[in-house]
Design an enzyme around this catalytic site. Structure first.
Site, PDB file in Angstrom:
ATOM      1  N   ASP A 199      -3.963  -9.640   8.218  1.00  0.00           N
ATOM      2  CA  ASP A 199      -4.695 -10.813   8.696  1.00  0.00           C
ATOM      3  C   ASP A 199      -6.145 -10.500   8.333  1.00  0.00           C
ATOM      4  OD1 ASP A 199      -6.414 -12.412  10.312  1.00  0.00           O
ATOM      5  OD2 ASP A 199      -4.691 -12.932  11.538  1.00  0.00           O
ATOM      6  N   HIS A 200      -6.680 -11.180   7.336  1.00  0.00           N
ATOM      7  CA  HIS A 200      -7.963 -10.716   6.804  1.00  0.00           C
ATOM      8  C   HIS A 200      -9.093 -10.790   7.843  1.00  0.00           C
ATOM      9  CE1 HIS A 200      -8.806 -14.988   5.975  1.00  0.00           C
ATOM     10  NE2 HIS A 200     -10.083 -14.651   5.854  1.00  0.00           N
TER      11      HIS A 200
ATOM     12  N   HIS B  58      -5.299 -16.015  12.852  1.00  0.00           N
ATOM     13  CA  HIS B  58      -6.689 -15.632  13.091  1.00  0.00           C
ATOM     14  C   HIS B  58      -7.161 -15.865  14.540  1.00  0.00           C
ATOM     15  CE1 HIS B  58      -6.424 -15.390   8.844  1.00  0.00           C
ATOM     16  NE2 HIS B  58      -6.777 -16.622   8.549  1.00  0.00           N
TER      17      HIS B  58
HETATM   18  C1  BG6 Z   1      -7.052 -18.496   5.487  1.00  0.00           C
HETATM   19  C2  BG6 Z   1      -6.524 -19.902   5.625  1.00  0.00           C
HETATM   20  O1  BG6 Z   1      -6.192 -17.577   6.106  1.00  0.00           O
HETATM   21  O2  BG6 Z   1      -8.337 -18.402   6.095  1.00  0.00           O
HETATM   22  C3  BG6 Z   1      -7.498 -20.897   5.041  1.00  0.00           C
HETATM   23  O3  BG6 Z   1      -5.275 -19.996   4.968  1.00  0.00           O
HETATM   24  C4  BG6 Z   1      -8.883 -20.717   5.605  1.00  0.00           C
HETATM   25  O4  BG6 Z   1      -7.057 -22.237   5.268  1.00  0.00           O
HETATM   26  C5  BG6 Z   1      -9.306 -19.252   5.514  1.00  0.00           C
HETATM   27  O5  BG6 Z   1      -9.766 -21.533   4.884  1.00  0.00           O
HETATM   28  C6  BG6 Z   1     -10.612 -19.017   6.236  1.00  0.00           C
HETATM   29  O6  BG6 Z   1     -11.040 -17.717   5.982  1.00  0.00           O
HETATM   30  P1  BG6 Z   1     -12.583 -17.320   6.030  1.00  0.00           P
HETATM   31  O7  BG6 Z   1     -12.601 -15.846   5.827  1.00  0.00           O
HETATM   32  O8  BG6 Z   1     -13.253 -18.101   4.945  1.00  0.00           O
HETATM   33  O9  BG6 Z   1     -13.068 -17.753   7.384  1.00  0.00           O
END
Ligand code: BG6
Length: 516
Positions: free
Chosen positions: A208-209, A271
Site C-alpha cells: 500500500d504505497h 489507504h
Molecule cells: C492509488 C489509486 O492507489 O492512489 C488512485 O488507485 C489514486 O486512484 C492514488 O489517485 C493516489 O495516490 P497519491 O500518492 O497520489 O495520493
C-alpha cells in the site's frame, strides 16, 4: 534552562537493545533479480523503475542486481531499455550517459513468458543467465504489477516451474503484490489462499504505497517517539477524528479499472483504513513487522461493522458531474453513460474499544475535489467550562491537531489566543511544523523507494498482512454490496467538496469538515 536528569529507568529504556528494530534500515540488500510482471505498464514506468534507479544512484543496490520486466508484448532488451529510459526522463530525472551506461545494462525483458506451457521454464532459464552475468545466488523479488485476476495464475506457474525458494533455503524469494488486493472479501481470501499455496506468509509483501510516505511513517514517530501526545490520545480528550484524501484529478485514462472499482475499493479499503489504523493503534511493544501489524489488525477488528440500514445512515457516495470546463464522470472516456461508480465516498466509523469508545472517525475521499490534500484532523474536546466572558457569545473553538500527509507536509496545532486589544476577542492561531523548513537538506524518498528497499531487505513492517487485508475487506464489503444493490451516487459538481450528504454526515453530529 535546566535539563532534567533522566532516571535510571529512562536511561535503561533508551539504551540500545537487541530486541528493538531501527525505524528504518539503510543497508544494501543481498544480490537479487527483481522480476516485474507488468513490466511495461504504467506503474513500472512511472514509479518502479524511477525508484530503482534512484536507489541505484544512492548506492543502495548491490553489485549483483538486475531487473527483468515481463509482459505479454514482444520486444528485445534494447527496446525495453529504451522505453524505461524514456519513462525516467518523463516521470523522474533523465539519467546521464554515464549513468545509463552503468544502469541500463541491468534491465532485461522477458518476452514469450505467457506464450505456452514452457513460458515459465524459459523465464527460469533467462533468470539463470542473469544470475551468472551478475553473480546472483538465485534470490528473487517478484513484483506483481498486474490485475488481481492473474496473480494466482502467475504464482502457480512460478511454483510449477520450481522458481520459488522456500524460506528455509539459502536463496530467497519474495513477492510484492500490488493493490487492488481482490475486489471484495471473498476474492481477497481466494487470492490469499492462492498465494499461500506457493509462498509462505513471510514471503508475501502486500503493498500500500501510502505506508511508504514519509509523513505516514512519521505518524508513528509522532505518537510513540514523543510523550506529550499519549495522555491526550483517547476518548478522554479527543472529540472526533477526520481523515481526508482529496484529489483534483478525475478518471484520467483508467476507465477499465475504475469503472469496476470506485472510490470505496480504490481508496477507503486500502489507504484510508491504513491511515486510520496508524492514528488509532495501541503502541506496539517494538517496531517489528509482527508487533506493528498485530496492533493494526486489532484496530480494524474493533471497528463496528455496518449492516443494512446502518450503511445508509453512516455512508455517503457521490459522483462528480459536469461543472465549468470539467466533464462529468459519465461523460469521461470509457465511463458508461449510466455509470453508478462512485468517485467520492464518506464513512462514519466507530472504533469500539476502551481508547476510542464514542469517538467518531469520519473518512472521506474523492476525485475532482478543489484541492489535492491528504490530512488527518484530530479535534479535541471543547474547554469544559467558559471561565471568561468573551465578546458576543463567542466560545473558544476546540483545539485541533492537523497532520498534513501531503502536500505542504507538516503538522499544525490550533489553539485559541486573545486578539490584542481592548475588545477581548479570541482567535484560533497555530503552532506549525513544516517539513520543508525543518528539514531543508533532507530528501524525502518516494514511497516506492522505501518500500522496494524494505522488501529487498525482507522487512515487512510497512506492508499489509493477510489478516489485515481481510479485516479491511470485512468492513468494506457489506457497504459495497448495499451500494451495488440500491440507488445511485449523489451528484456533486466537479471542483466542489463532494455531495451535500457528506456535509450532512457531520452536520447531524454538530460538526463540520475541516477544509484543507
Ligand atoms: C492509488 C489509486 O492507489 O492512489 C488512485 O488507485 C489514486 O486512484 C492514488 O489517485 C493516489 O495516490 P497519491 O500518492 O497520489 O495520493
Amino acid at each position: 534552562m535546566s535539563t532534567a536528569t533522566p532516571s535510571a529507568e529512562a536511561a535503561r529504556a533508551a539504551a540500545p537493545s537487541p530486541l528493538r528494530k531501527p525505524l528504518s534500515t539503510i543497508r544494501v540488500p543481498q544480490p537479487l533479480v527483481l522480476v516485474i510482471f507488468g513490466g511495461t505498464g504504467d506503474l513500472a514506468r512511472r514509479k518502479l523503475i524511477p525508484a530503482i534507479f534512484r536507489l541505484w544512484q544512492q548506492k543502495l543496490l548491490p553489485e549483483g542486481f538486475a531487473v527483468v520486466g515481463v509482459a505479454r508484448e514482444q520486444m528485445d532488451d534494447e527496446e525495453y531499455r529504451r522505453r524505461m529510459k524514456e519513462g525516467l526522463a518523463e516521470f523522474a530525472t533523465a539519467p546521464t550517459d554515464d549513468e545509463w551506461a552503468a544502469f541500463g545494462g541491468r534491465l532485461f525483458f522477458g518476452s514469450h513468458v505467457f506464450d505456452d506451457e514452457e513460458g515459465f521454464e524459459r523465464l527460469k532459464a533467462q533468470l539463470k543467465e542473469v544470475d551468472l552475468e551478475f553473480g546472483i545466488p538465485s534470490n528473487r523479488l517478484f513484483y506483481y504489477a498486474v490485475p488481481p485476476q492473474v496473480v494466482d495464475e502467475i504464482s502457480r506457474d512460478l511454483g510449477r516451474a520450481g522458481m520459488i525458494c522456500p524460506p528455509e533455503y539459502p536463496c530467497w524469494t519474495r513477492a510484492i503484490v500490488e493493490k487492488p488486493f481482490g475486489r471484495d472479501l471473498e476474492s481477497a481470501r481466494e487470492l490469499n489462499t492462492a498465494l499461500l499455496e506457493v509462498y509462505d506468509e513471510r514471503q508475501i509483501f502486500r503493498i500500500d504505497h501510502y505506508l511508504g510516505k514519509e509523513t505516514l511513517q512519521n505518524m508513528m514517530v509522532f505518537r510513540f517517539g514523543n510523550s506529550v501526545w499519549e495522555p491526550l490520545w483517547s476518548r478522554n480528550h479527543i472529540d472526533h477524528v477526520q481523515i481526508t484524501v482529496a484529489e483534483t484529478v478525475g478518471l484520467e485514462t483508467r476507465a477499465d479499472y475504475y469503472e469496476r472499482s470506485g472510490a470505496l475499493r480504490d481508496m477507503v479499503q486500502s489507504h484510508l483504513l491504513q491511515i486510520l489504523t496508524l492514528v488509532a493503534m495501541e503502541p506496539p511493544a517494538s517496531y517489528d513487522a509482527d508487533s506493528v501489524r498485530n496492533e493494526k489488525v486489532k484496530v480494524l477488528r474493533a471497528i463496528r461493522p455496518m449492516l443494512g440500514e446502518d450503511i445508509d445512515r453512516e455512508t455517503v457516495r457521490g459522483q462528480y458531474t459536469a461543472a465549468g470546463d470539467a466533464r462529468g464522470y459519465r461523460q469521461e472516456d470509457g465511463a458508461a453513460p449510466e455509470s453508478r461508480t462512485e468517485t467520492f465516498a464518506a464513512v462514519r466509523m466507530q472504533v469500539d474499544n476502551w481508547r476510542w469508545a464514542g469517538v467518531p472517525f469520519y473518512l472521506r475521499t474523492g476525485k475532482r475535489l478543489p484541492a489535492k490534500a491528504t490530512e488527518v484532523v484530530v479535534s479535541f474536546r471543547p474547554a469544559p467550562h467558559p471561565v471568561m466572558d468573551v465578546v458576543e457569545n463567542e466560545r473558544p473553538a476546540p483545539n485541533a491537531l492537523v497532520l498534513r500527509i501531503q502536500p505542504r507536509e507538516g503538522i499544525s496545532l490550533f489553539f485559541e489566543a486573545k486578539v490584542p486589544g481592548l475588545a477581548g476577542r479570541l482567535q484560533a492561531v497555530s503552532m506549525d511544523f513544516d517539513y520543508a523548513t525543518a528539514f531543508r537538506d533532507a530528501e524525502s524518498p518516494e514511497a516506492y523507494q522505501r518500500l522496494l528497499l524494505d522488501a529487498m531487505l525482507g522487512d515487512a513492517t510497512l506492508f499489509a498482512r493477510r489478516d489485515e487485508v481481510e479485516a479491511a475487506w470485512t468492513l468494506v464489503t457489506p457497504i459495497l454490496e448495499r451500494w451495488e444493490a440500491s440507488g445511485e451516487p449523489e451528484g456533486y459538481p466537479a471542483g466542489s467538496w463532494g455531495p451535500d450528504g457528506a456535509d450532512r454526515l457531520l452536520g447531524e453530529d454538530g460538526r463540520a469538515w475541516h477544509q484543507p
